[in-house]
Structures are given as structure tokens and as C-alpha cells.
Enzyme design. Structure first.
Site, PDB file in Angstrom:
ATOM      1  N   THR A  28       0.864  -1.177   0.000  1.00 21.72           N
ATOM      2  CA  THR A  28       0.000   0.000   0.000  1.00 21.72           C
ATOM      3  C   THR A  28       0.904   1.232   0.000  1.00 21.72           C
ATOM      4  O   THR A  28       1.577   1.520   0.991  1.00 21.72           O
ATOM      5  CB  THR A  28      -0.917   0.017   1.224  1.00 21.72           C
ATOM      6  OG1 THR A  28      -1.787  -1.121   1.165  1.00 21.72           O
ATOM      7  CG2 THR A  28      -1.776   1.282   1.251  1.00 21.72           C
TER       8      THR A  28
ATOM      9  N   LYS B 185      -7.504   1.219  -2.947  1.00 16.74           N
ATOM     10  CA  LYS B 185      -7.106   0.824  -1.595  1.00 16.74           C
ATOM     11  C   LYS B 185      -7.317   1.971  -0.615  1.00 16.74           C
ATOM     12  O   LYS B 185      -7.723   1.761   0.535  1.00 16.74           O
ATOM     13  CB  LYS B 185      -5.642   0.376  -1.585  1.00 16.74           C
ATOM     14  CG  LYS B 185      -5.111  -0.024  -0.198  1.00 16.74           C
ATOM     15  CD  LYS B 185      -5.878  -1.188   0.415  1.00 16.74           C
ATOM     16  CE  LYS B 185      -5.420  -1.520   1.825  1.00 16.74           C
ATOM     17  NZ  LYS B 185      -4.098  -2.189   1.870  1.00 16.74           N
TER      18      LYS B 185
ATOM     19  N   LYS C  75      -0.154   5.148   8.610  1.00 20.11           N
ATOM     20  CA  LYS C  75       0.606   5.315   7.363  1.00 20.11           C
ATOM     21  C   LYS C  75      -0.356   5.373   6.183  1.00 20.11           C
ATOM     22  O   LYS C  75      -0.235   6.237   5.305  1.00 20.11           O
ATOM     23  CB  LYS C  75       1.594   4.158   7.212  1.00 20.11           C
ATOM     24  CG  LYS C  75       2.507   4.249   5.990  1.00 20.11           C
ATOM     25  CD  LYS C  75       1.979   3.502   4.778  1.00 20.11           C
ATOM     26  CE  LYS C  75       2.071   2.006   4.945  1.00 20.11           C
ATOM     27  NZ  LYS C  75       1.665   1.267   3.708  1.00 20.11           N
TER      28      LYS C  75
END
Length: 295
Positions: free
Chosen positions: A97, A172, A240
Site C-alpha cells: 500500500t 485501496k 501510514k
């Protein structure tokens, strides 16, 4: 069966590489910690390499699942990077990701040397990786995706192309935005029930069958009620990911007020010492502070 290199053997990458070996692919792995790569090779009967470049040499597909933008650049670029070992017509599939920007950047570099590139972040957590039932959101050229899709099938429940390069990462981000809101809503509901003297398990048994039901409710309500968070997707990782979401939203002019707020709630959890707790630990913040005070 294909010759495959897999870069990154964390809680997601290790099981994913294992599924590739299980179905019969010839897998060579690389991990920054060499002992982990050696252990994987011993457990799965595969080879290991000292550098991404060495792992990628001779491979038809190179898969990666590392930490962040910088980690991905490090395993792709430079003298020892995977791209240096990949030949024309090979395909790089990134399951990390990361930002859509770095996905597009690396797609351009790969394309210039005749290498296909698919950004393919995953959802489903450690359990999904171990059980081979991940949801995979992909971006890249249609023909390249079609070549890579059967390989990803070793660990996918669903695998879809969302659009051109970077589209997988945008999908995502949308996934993480949804999860943040769902977990906070579930945490507030369970906290409210505790304060009201309700049996949370009994309530969830009923409401999970209606419009309020979700994966988070089904899989996390019991551990939330028990205060167990040493499992699953860590708060540090979620922060994150949410930072990527918020930066991308700023770039395109999207408003994410709830996501920004929940990101700060996760910051409070980190300050409580819960950086490695599962994301469902938002309920502990409510228990500690009633949702009113930051740490």
C-alpha cells in the site's frame, strides 16, 4: 507454472509467497532480514536471494509486499534493485500500500525498459493472506493485468483491474477510508452499550444480521469487548495508510473530515502505547477518555 520472485516476507508477504509455492510455482524470495528469507526457503522448499536483483534474475513475475514508498523504491531501483535484474516482457506486481504517485512513477520507469508494472494493493489482513482469500485492487495496462491475474489467484478471493496505473492504490485508499469510519462507529456503539449496561455480544448477534452488519462487526466485536488487540492490522500501519489518503485527497480537492478526525484518534492510541495494536483498539481510547480528551 511460472518462475517468480517475491520481495518482502512480512505478515502478509510470507504467506502470499507460500501460496505461490504451494500451487507449484518456482519461487525465489528476498527479504531485508536474510534469516527470514532462509527460514522461508527451508519451510517451503524455495530458493532465497541476497538482493532484489538476484531474486528477479530469470523470473517471469516479480511480486513485492514491503512497507512504504521508500521501501518500494529501494527494492525496485538502483544497482541491486529488482528492475536491474528483470528482462523485457517480464512483469512486476506491487502488493504494497503506497501512494498512487509512486505507483505511476515506477510504472513509467518499468515501461521504459520493457517491463510491465501492476499496482495491486490488497485487503483482508493477515488472516486473508494466510488463508489465500485477499481482495486485490489493481491498476495498470489491461494486457499486463491479464497476464498477472492468474498468478495472483493463488492468494486472491477477488482480483479486479480498477483502471490505469495508480488506480489500484486509489481503490485501496477508498477501502481504508471505509474501514476507519466503520471501526470508529463500531467502537462507539460498543462503548455506548457498555455504559448502558447492555450485553454487547447479544446485541451484535441481532444487529449484525441487519443493515448495521459489517466484516468489522462480525470479526472484531468480541475481541473489542474483551480488550484484546494483539492481532490484526496495526494502528501504525493504518496511520501510514490514512496519511496517504489525506495527502491524495488534498491533491484532488476531496474533503475527508471524518477520516482526518479518526486519524487523530489513532494518534491518541499510539500515544497510549498501542501502535502495534489492531485498528479495533479505537474502543480503548473511548474507555480511557470517553472520547473527550486526547492523550
Amino acid at each position: 507454472m511460472a518462475k517468480i520472485a517475491f520481495l518482502g516476507l512480512g505478515v502478509m508477504g510470507g504467506p502470499m509467497a507460500g501460496h505461490l509455492a504451494r500451487v507449484g510455482h518456482d519461487v525465489t524470495v528476498y527479504n531485508r532480514t536474510t534469516t527470514k528469507a532462509k527460514a522461508w526457503g527451508a519451510a517451503h522448499g524455495g530458493d532465497w536471494a541476497k538482493t532484489p536483483r538476484a531474486a528477479a534474475q530469470g523470473a517471469e513475475f516479480v511480486m513485492a509486499c514491503v512497507g512504504n514508498d521508500d521501501d518500494l523504491r529501494n527494492v525496485c531501483l538502483g544497482e541491486d534493485g529488482a528492475f536491474a535484474g528483470m528482462g523485457t516482457g517480464t512483469v512486476f506486481v506491487d502488493h504494497t500500500t503506497v501512494s498512487a504517485q509512486v505507483a505511476r512513477e515506477l510504472h513509467g520507469i518499468a515501461d521504459a525498459q520493457g517491463v510491465g508494472f501492476v499496482d495491486a494493493p490488497v485487503s483482508g489482513g493477515q488472516a486473508g493472506a494466510e488463508n489465500g482469500v485477499l481482495s486485490i485492487m489493481c491498476g495498470g495496462d489491461a494486457a499486463t493485468f491479464e497476464r498477472a491475474e492468474p498468478v495472483m489467484g493463488a492468494y486472491a478471493r477477488v482480483c479486479r483491474r480498477m483502471g490505469d496505473s495508480g488506480a489500484g492504490q486509489i481503490a485501496k485508499m477508498m477501502n481504508q477510508i471505509c474501514i476507519a469510519g466503520l471501526v470508529q462507529g463500531l467502537a462507539e456503539a460498543l462503548h455506548f452499550g457498555e455504559k448502558s449496561g447492555m450485553d454487547g455480544r447479544a446485541v451484535v448477534e441481532v444487529i449484525s444480521q441487519g443493515a448495521a452488519g459489517s466484516w468489522q462487526m462480525a470479526n472484531r466485536h468480541a475481541t473489542m469487548l474483551d480488550g484484546e488487540f494483539n492481532h490484526g492490522f496495526a494502528v501504525d500501519w493504518m496511520r501510514k495508510d490514512l496519511a496517504i489518503c489525506l495527502a491524495a485527497a488534498e491533491d484532488v480537492g476531496a474533503s475527508l473530515p471524518v477520516t482526518a478526525l479518526i486519524d487523530q484518534f489513532y494518534k491518541d492510541v499510539q500515544r497510549m502505547g498501542g501502535g502495534r495494536w489492531d485498528t479495533s483498539s479505537l474502543i480503548e481510547r473511548l474507555r480511557a477518555f470517553g472520547g473527550n480528551d486526547a492523550v
